[in-house]
Design a protein around this motif. Structure first.
Motif, PDB file in Angstrom:
ATOM      1  N   ALA A 201       0.677   0.565   9.311  1.00 56.10           N
ATOM      2  CA  ALA A 201      -0.026   1.797   8.948  1.00 56.10           C
ATOM      3  C   ALA A 201       0.937   2.950   8.675  1.00 56.10           C
TER       4      ALA A 201
ATOM      5  N   ARG B 277       1.579  -0.141  -4.669  1.00 57.10           N
ATOM      6  CA  ARG B 277       1.046   0.478  -5.890  1.00 57.10           C
ATOM      7  C   ARG B 277       1.377  -0.373  -7.109  1.00 57.10           C
TER       8      ARG B 277
ATOM      9  N   PRO C 107       2.868   3.779   4.326  1.00 56.33           N
ATOM     10  CA  PRO C 107       2.613   4.713   3.225  1.00 56.33           C
ATOM     11  C   PRO C 107       3.285   6.075   3.409  1.00 56.33           C
ATOM     12  N   LYS C 108       3.549   6.461   4.642  1.00 62.26           N
ATOM     13  CA  LYS C 108       4.227   7.740   4.907  1.00 62.26           C
ATOM     14  C   LYS C 108       5.732   7.623   4.738  1.00 62.26           C
ATOM     15  N   GLU C 109       6.259   6.404   4.869  1.00 59.63           N
ATOM     16  CA  GLU C 109       7.708   6.225   4.928  1.00 59.63           C
ATOM     17  C   GLU C 109       8.305   5.489   3.733  1.00 59.63           C
TER      18      GLU C 109
ATOM     19  N   ALA D 288       0.827   1.579  -0.919  1.00 57.05           N
ATOM     20  CA  ALA D 288      -0.468   2.124  -1.312  1.00 57.05           C
ATOM     21  C   ALA D 288      -1.067   2.964  -0.187  1.00 57.05           C
ATOM     22  N   LYS D 289      -1.477   4.161  -0.531  1.00 55.15           N
ATOM     23  CA  LYS D 289      -2.155   5.028   0.432  1.00 55.15           C
ATOM     24  C   LYS D 289      -3.650   4.717   0.409  1.00 55.15           C
ATOM     25  N   GLY D 290      -4.304   4.849   1.562  1.00 54.07           N
ATOM     26  CA  GLY D 290      -5.742   4.633   1.626  1.00 54.07           C
ATOM     27  C   GLY D 290      -6.153   3.170   1.718  1.00 54.07           C
ATOM     28  N   SER D 291      -5.197   2.293   1.865  1.00 55.20           N
ATOM     29  CA  SER D 291      -5.489   0.862   1.979  1.00 55.20           C
ATOM     30  C   SER D 291      -5.076   0.399   3.370  1.00 55.20           C
ATOM     31  N   GLU D 292      -6.024  -0.154   4.106  1.00 54.18           N
ATOM     32  CA  GLU D 292      -5.742  -0.603   5.469  1.00 54.18           C
ATOM     33  C   GLU D 292      -5.005  -1.947   5.449  1.00 54.18           C
TER      34      GLU D 292
END
Length: 88
Positions: A19, A55, A22-24, A29-33
């Protein structure tokens, strides 16, 4: 992971580590679990597959690299054992 592992602990550690990607990691992909599936009682331990979204296809390598490094550190901290062969 080793058969003696607490699978709930393994799942939690892996999903929390994934999780953060996406920040690092550019290209994650952001918003994908992320998803983890335990699937096999293997020769050395319980096997799992982690699904991470990128992405673009070309982003998969850097994401996998970052995830494995971070997961290795997390597993060391939590004393989660990854079994391996000592003789071939």
């Amino acid at each position: 992971v080793a058969y003696e592992s607490d699978l709930a602990q393994v799942e939690k550690a892996a999903l929390e580590t994934a999780a953060l990607l996406p920040k690092e990691v550019l290209g994650a992909a952001k918003g994908s679990e992320p998803v983890l599936h335990f699937h096999t009682f293997g020769e050395l331990g319980v096997r799992a597959t982690m699904i991470l979204r990128a992405r673009e296809f070309s982003d998969a390598g850097p994401i996998r690299h970052a995830f494995l490094k971070a997961l290795h550190e997390r597993f060391k901290k939590e004393k989660i054992v990854i079994p391996y062969r000592t003789k071939f």
